[in-house]
Design a protein around this motif. Structure first.
Motif, mmCIF file in Angstrom:
data_model
loop_
_atom_site.group_PDB
_atom_site.id
_atom_site.type_symbol
_atom_site.label_atom_id
_atom_site.label_comp_id
_atom_site.label_asym_id
_atom_site.label_seq_id
_atom_site.Cartn_x
_atom_site.Cartn_y
_atom_site.Cartn_z
ATOM 1 N N LYS A 1 -2.483 6.017 -0.529
ATOM 2 C CA LYS A 1 -3.604 5.136 -0.171
ATOM 3 C C LYS A 1 -3.753 5.061 1.343
ATOM 4 O O LYS A 1 -4.870 5.045 1.861
ATOM 5 N N ILE A 2 -2.637 4.996 2.046
ATOM 6 C CA ILE A 2 -2.686 4.954 3.509
ATOM 7 C C ILE A 2 -3.311 6.234 4.044
ATOM 8 O O ILE A 2 -4.155 6.204 4.940
ATOM 9 N N GLU B 1 -10.505 8.306 5.792
ATOM 10 C CA GLU B 1 -11.787 7.615 5.684
ATOM 11 C C GLU B 1 -12.212 7.034 7.033
ATOM 12 O O GLU B 1 -13.354 7.219 7.473
ATOM 13 N N LEU B 2 -11.288 6.342 7.705
ATOM 14 C CA LEU B 2 -11.616 5.765 9.014
ATOM 15 C C LEU B 2 -11.932 6.849 10.038
ATOM 16 O O LEU B 2 -12.859 6.704 10.840
ATOM 17 N N SER C 1 -0.026 3.599 13.582
ATOM 18 C CA SER C 1 -1.008 3.030 12.671
ATOM 19 C C SER C 1 -1.786 1.917 13.357
ATOM 20 O O SER C 1 -3.005 1.853 13.263
ATOM 21 N N GLU D 1 -2.625 12.227 6.391
ATOM 22 C CA GLU D 1 -3.733 12.135 5.443
ATOM 23 C C GLU D 1 -3.342 12.676 4.061
ATOM 24 O O GLU D 1 -3.863 12.220 3.057
ATOM 25 N N MET E 1 0.848 -1.175 0.000
ATOM 26 C CA MET E 1 0.000 0.000 0.000
ATOM 27 C C MET E 1 0.893 1.236 0.000
ATOM 28 O O MET E 1 1.790 1.346 0.817
ATOM 29 N N ARG F 1 -5.429 8.258 2.530
ATOM 30 C CA ARG F 1 -6.874 8.244 2.252
ATOM 31 C C ARG F 1 -7.598 7.296 3.205
ATOM 32 O O ARG F 1 -8.702 7.591 3.676
ATOM 33 N N PHE F 2 -6.960 6.168 3.513
ATOM 34 C CA PHE F 2 -7.538 5.189 4.423
ATOM 35 C C PHE F 2 -7.696 5.777 5.827
ATOM 36 O O PHE F 2 -8.748 5.631 6.458
#
Length: 56
Positions: free
Chosen positions: A5-6, A12-13, A50, A39, A1, A8-9
């Motif tokens: 992407k991290i 999102e969370l 994380s 972010e 990843m 965005r993840f």
């Protein structure tokens, strides 16, 4: 990843849990600027942070 992407993840969370960047930062004992940087994928994540975030 990849870092984007991290980032965005994480965003999102955080939003799914109705947390602001400041609230998440307080839970992780980091600054809200750090969360924002994560972010936006401007700095690399520290793995233990994380894993700590996933618990919330």
């Amino acid at each position: 990843m990849d870092q984007e992407k991290i980032g965005r993840f994480i965003a999102e969370l955080r939003k799914e849990n109705s947390l602001t960047q400041k609230e998440l930062a307080e839970k992780l004992n980091v600054s809200d600027r750090t969360v924002g940087n994560w972010e936006r994928a401007e700095i690399y994540l520290i793995l233990h942070c994380s894993f700590h975030y996933v618990r919330y």
